[in-house]
Motif scaffolding. Sequence first.
Motif, PDB file in Angstrom:
ATOM      1  N   CYS B   9      -5.112 -11.567   4.564  1.00  0.00           N
ATOM      2  CA  CYS B   9      -6.160 -12.343   5.206  1.00  0.00           C
ATOM      3  C   CYS B   9      -6.018 -13.828   4.883  1.00  0.00           C
ATOM      4  O   CYS B   9      -6.050 -14.674   5.787  1.00  0.00           O
ATOM      5  CB  CYS B   9      -7.492 -11.797   4.703  1.00  0.00           C
ATOM      6  SG  CYS B   9      -8.915 -12.586   5.383  1.00  0.00           S
ATOM      7  N   ALA B  31      -3.648 -14.813  -7.055  1.00  0.00           N
ATOM      8  CA  ALA B  31      -3.446 -14.355  -8.428  1.00  0.00           C
ATOM      9  C   ALA B  31      -2.104 -13.653  -8.610  1.00  0.00           C
ATOM     10  O   ALA B  31      -1.534 -13.676  -9.694  1.00  0.00           O
ATOM     11  CB  ALA B  31      -4.591 -13.411  -8.830  1.00  0.00           C
ATOM     12  N   GLU B  32      -1.591 -13.029  -7.544  1.00  0.00           N
ATOM     13  CA  GLU B  32      -0.325 -12.310  -7.702  1.00  0.00           C
ATOM     14  C   GLU B  32       0.837 -13.298  -7.729  1.00  0.00           C
ATOM     15  O   GLU B  32       0.744 -14.399  -7.186  1.00  0.00           O
ATOM     16  CB  GLU B  32      -0.142 -11.305  -6.556  1.00  0.00           C
ATOM     17  CG  GLU B  32      -1.112 -10.137  -6.637  1.00  0.00           C
ATOM     18  CD  GLU B  32      -0.904  -9.139  -5.512  1.00  0.00           C
ATOM     19  OE1 GLU B  32       0.127  -8.456  -5.511  1.00  0.00           O
ATOM     20  OE2 GLU B  32      -1.771  -9.062  -4.614  1.00  0.00           O
ATOM     21  N   ARG B  39       0.556  -4.889   2.510  1.00  0.00           N
ATOM     22  CA  ARG B  39       0.307  -3.740   1.637  1.00  0.00           C
ATOM     23  C   ARG B  39       0.582  -2.382   2.276  1.00  0.00           C
ATOM     24  O   ARG B  39       0.960  -1.449   1.553  1.00  0.00           O
ATOM     25  CB  ARG B  39      -1.148  -3.753   1.148  1.00  0.00           C
ATOM     26  CG  ARG B  39      -1.402  -4.897   0.213  1.00  0.00           C
ATOM     27  CD  ARG B  39      -2.788  -4.863  -0.417  1.00  0.00           C
ATOM     28  NE  ARG B  39      -3.111  -6.225  -0.810  1.00  0.00           N
ATOM     29  CZ  ARG B  39      -2.612  -6.805  -1.898  1.00  0.00           C
ATOM     30  NH1 ARG B  39      -1.829  -6.154  -2.714  1.00  0.00           N
ATOM     31  NH2 ARG B  39      -2.920  -8.066  -2.169  1.00  0.00           N
ATOM     32  N   LYS B  44       3.740   3.969   2.046  1.00  0.00           N
ATOM     33  CA  LYS B  44       4.440   4.671   3.126  1.00  0.00           C
ATOM     34  C   LYS B  44       5.950   4.563   2.927  1.00  0.00           C
ATOM     35  O   LYS B  44       6.465   4.984   1.896  1.00  0.00           O
ATOM     36  CB  LYS B  44       4.018   4.071   4.480  1.00  0.00           C
ATOM     37  CG  LYS B  44       2.518   4.073   4.716  1.00  0.00           C
ATOM     38  CD  LYS B  44       2.180   3.512   6.066  1.00  0.00           C
ATOM     39  CE  LYS B  44       0.693   3.532   6.335  1.00  0.00           C
ATOM     40  NZ  LYS B  44      -0.079   2.577   5.520  1.00  0.00           N
ATOM     41  N   VAL B  76      -8.418 -18.113  -9.460  1.00  0.00           N
ATOM     42  CA  VAL B  76      -9.598 -18.965  -9.385  1.00  0.00           C
ATOM     43  C   VAL B  76     -10.674 -18.305 -10.236  1.00  0.00           C
ATOM     44  O   VAL B  76     -10.997 -17.128 -10.029  1.00  0.00           O
ATOM     45  CB  VAL B  76     -10.072 -19.111  -7.925  1.00  0.00           C
ATOM     46  CG1 VAL B  76     -11.423 -19.811  -7.868  1.00  0.00           C
ATOM     47  CG2 VAL B  76      -9.032 -19.876  -7.120  1.00  0.00           C
ATOM     48  N   ARG B 123      -2.512  -0.698  -5.587  1.00  0.00           N
ATOM     49  CA  ARG B 123      -3.037  -1.758  -4.728  1.00  0.00           C
ATOM     50  C   ARG B 123      -1.951  -2.797  -4.445  1.00  0.00           C
ATOM     51  O   ARG B 123      -1.845  -3.327  -3.369  1.00  0.00           O
ATOM     52  CB  ARG B 123      -4.239  -2.444  -5.398  1.00  0.00           C
ATOM     53  CG  ARG B 123      -4.854  -3.581  -4.583  1.00  0.00           C
ATOM     54  CD  ARG B 123      -5.691  -3.060  -3.436  1.00  0.00           C
ATOM     55  NE  ARG B 123      -6.012  -4.111  -2.464  1.00  0.00           N
ATOM     56  CZ  ARG B 123      -6.738  -3.895  -1.375  1.00  0.00           C
ATOM     57  NH1 ARG B 123      -7.237  -2.696  -1.133  1.00  0.00           N
ATOM     58  NH2 ARG B 123      -6.979  -4.874  -0.524  1.00  0.00           N
ATOM     59  N   ASP B 270     -11.052  -7.633   3.184  1.00  0.00           N
ATOM     60  CA  ASP B 270     -11.593  -6.498   2.439  1.00  0.00           C
ATOM     61  C   ASP B 270     -12.752  -6.868   1.510  1.00  0.00           C
ATOM     62  O   ASP B 270     -13.480  -5.985   1.068  1.00  0.00           O
ATOM     63  CB  ASP B 270     -10.496  -5.874   1.549  1.00  0.00           C
ATOM     64  CG  ASP B 270      -9.509  -5.015   2.324  1.00  0.00           C
ATOM     65  OD1 ASP B 270      -9.479  -5.120   3.572  1.00  0.00           O
ATOM     66  OD2 ASP B 270      -8.765  -4.250   1.681  1.00  0.00           O
ATOM     67  N   TRP B 289      -6.108  -3.425   7.796  1.00  0.00           N
ATOM     68  CA  TRP B 289      -5.117  -4.485   7.904  1.00  0.00           C
ATOM     69  C   TRP B 289      -5.377  -5.416   9.088  1.00  0.00           C
ATOM     70  O   TRP B 289      -5.345  -6.635   8.942  1.00  0.00           O
ATOM     71  CB  TRP B 289      -3.777  -3.783   8.027  1.00  0.00           C
ATOM     72  CG  TRP B 289      -2.590  -4.598   8.186  1.00  0.00           C
ATOM     73  CD1 TRP B 289      -1.883  -5.239   7.218  1.00  0.00           C
ATOM     74  CD2 TRP B 289      -1.913  -4.851   9.408  1.00  0.00           C
ATOM     75  NE1 TRP B 289      -0.815  -5.870   7.775  1.00  0.00           N
ATOM     76  CE2 TRP B 289      -0.805  -5.649   9.094  1.00  0.00           C
ATOM     77  CE3 TRP B 289      -2.151  -4.472  10.739  1.00  0.00           C
ATOM     78  CZ2 TRP B 289       0.075  -6.087  10.072  1.00  0.00           C
ATOM     79  CZ3 TRP B 289      -1.278  -4.901  11.704  1.00  0.00           C
ATOM     80  CH2 TRP B 289      -0.182  -5.702  11.369  1.00  0.00           C
ATOM     81  N   TRP B 317      -4.845   2.518  11.211  1.00  0.00           N
ATOM     82  CA  TRP B 317      -3.845   3.583  11.399  1.00  0.00           C
ATOM     83  C   TRP B 317      -3.408   4.094  10.035  1.00  0.00           C
ATOM     84  O   TRP B 317      -3.576   3.437   9.022  1.00  0.00           O
ATOM     85  CB  TRP B 317      -2.643   3.058  12.186  1.00  0.00           C
ATOM     86  CG  TRP B 317      -1.555   2.538  11.300  1.00  0.00           C
ATOM     87  CD1 TRP B 317      -0.463   3.230  10.873  1.00  0.00           C
ATOM     88  CD2 TRP B 317      -1.471   1.246  10.689  1.00  0.00           C
ATOM     89  NE1 TRP B 317       0.286   2.442  10.036  1.00  0.00           N
ATOM     90  CE2 TRP B 317      -0.303   1.218   9.905  1.00  0.00           C
ATOM     91  CE3 TRP B 317      -2.273   0.109  10.719  1.00  0.00           C
ATOM     92  CZ2 TRP B 317       0.080   0.106   9.161  1.00  0.00           C
ATOM     93  CZ3 TRP B 317      -1.896  -1.001   9.977  1.00  0.00           C
ATOM     94  CH2 TRP B 317      -0.736  -0.999   9.219  1.00  0.00           C
TER      95      TRP B 317
END
Lengths: 104, 405
Positions: B9, B31-32, B39, B44, B76, B123, B270, B289, B317
Amino acid sequence: MAEWIEACAAGDIDEEDVMRFDHAGRTFAVYRSPDDEYFATDGLCTHERVHLADGLVMDDIIECPKHNGRFNYKTGAAKGAPVCVNLKTYPVKVTAGKVLIEIE
Amino acid sequence: MVIVGAGECGARAAFALREQGYAGPVTLIGAERHLPYERPPLSKDGMAAGTDSIRTIADAARFEAAGIALRLATEVVSIDRATRKVGLGDGTEVPYEKLLLATGARPRILPLAEGSRNCLYLRTHDDAGAIAQRLRPGARIVIVGGGFIGLELAAAARGRDCTVSVHEALPRLLARAVPQDIAVVIANAHRANGVDIHCGVSIAAITDTDHGVLVGMADGAAIAADLCIIGIGAVPNAELADQVGLAVENGIRVDEQLRASDPAIFAAGDCCSFPLPLYDGRRVRLEAWRNAQEQGALAARNMLGADALHDTVPWFWSDQYQLTLQIAGLPDEGARTVRRDLDDGAFLLFHLAADGRLVAASGIGPGNSVARDIRLAEMLIARRASPQAEKLALAEIKLKSLLAA
Ligand SMILES: Cc1cc2nc3c(=O)[nH]c(=O)nc-3n(C[C@H](O)[C@H](O)[C@H](O)COP(=O)(O)OP(=O)(O)OC[C@H]3O[C@@H](n4cnc5c(N)ncnc54)[C@H](O)[C@@H]3O)c2cc1C
Ligand code: FES
């Protein structure tokens, strides 16, 4: 060397629809536009290799069945996230009721 | 313009600001440590393929070309609404004119599993790597939770020749989001692929052992496994908003323009709950998504003053084995269901409200067999159409023709 290959009969595709065409280990999508012109592109979405022929044609747009990525099938242009790589297009002609596409 | 959260997003919003012609500074803080990535593949084919594949949304060069200042591995930790600044983990501050919170969600924690080294959640890309490493052939995997993530992981684990059981506390799989008929098809596919499915049993105890974990069930059974994966839902990352007094209600509460309770702050994806005009303003939070993308793009426009409404049809989906499920709209809005059977065992369910309006459509089948019809149904839903039930039931009647009507 480029050659013209018969993909299908003109009547095989409805107006504003798309059909899959496999040839020599490659896969293509052949389109009939709402104003009755024919077009061809690579058959697989540039996002995850999914057959575009399972997608929906609306005006000039083919929408990928998997995540709704959109391309202009006349130009191959990717129309925004999640697709960012354009589709390759191929010349098409209709001769004696047959749809031919030019493949190199 | 400052965006907190460099996921699906946030990244979409950053590019959308540029697509809208905004020329001022755009800072995207995440943060990552990875570039923003998708994702869905994590549970999958990404999981099936192994640890290293990461599908980024755009490479560093594209962020740079768009003039987006990307601050990765940076959290943050505070917002000062009065002076319009966000505070970073390293103590520095970034001023904003408009702020977008796209902080996403995180896995819901199972308290019983606290402290276990052999219980994992999914996640992030790093989570996926840790799980993939342990899906060795013959490994015994217990999955807690029969939701999408658990089931997609079950399929991926079977693909890697693990022994897999799924344990769902509710009476059936996917009880929250998916109509019964479709959940049955999914359960059968898992059984046919050798997954042991148990519904209606809750977990009573989790104990690490020398080589793995012992999962104790409420009915007294105990299952020894090498790894337990927990997929019992997600909770929105709304603490940052909550700390500074923004309204939080199952996520950061926003209006139909995605504005939080401070007009300079937006939230999307999300992490937020929002009213859906489609269902008379029913407040929902989606973990989907396409929603993350659409809301990111819309929030960007509204940060620039467009005042556009988020009026959309939810869409989701899931892929498991050869099957793909798609859902447009929220099936629980329906009062009755009309079924249309397609080739190869694929079928569609149309969910009609009491007044006959089409409020949702769901479908499952091999590959992309239901995609086109679900997309057309989605357009009917968006138009608030009330197609005749008899026509919806007949596969010979093209949905496109109903759209033209
Ligand atoms: C394994 C998996 C499979 C999925 N499969 C599907 C699917 O098949 N179909 C579907 O429709 N959807 C699927 N989804 C859902 C979809 O991926 C999400 O809806 C989407 O990622 C949401 O995007 P987001 O940007 O809102 O949140 P996220 O992608 O979660 O991104 C939020 C980011 O913000 C960062 N962040 C949070 N707080 C801070 C802070 N204070 N400072 C800095 N950074 C912060 C987080 O680290 C994270 O990177 C799946 C999700 C997962 C996890
Ligand atoms: S595979 Fe086509 S949009 Fe994703």
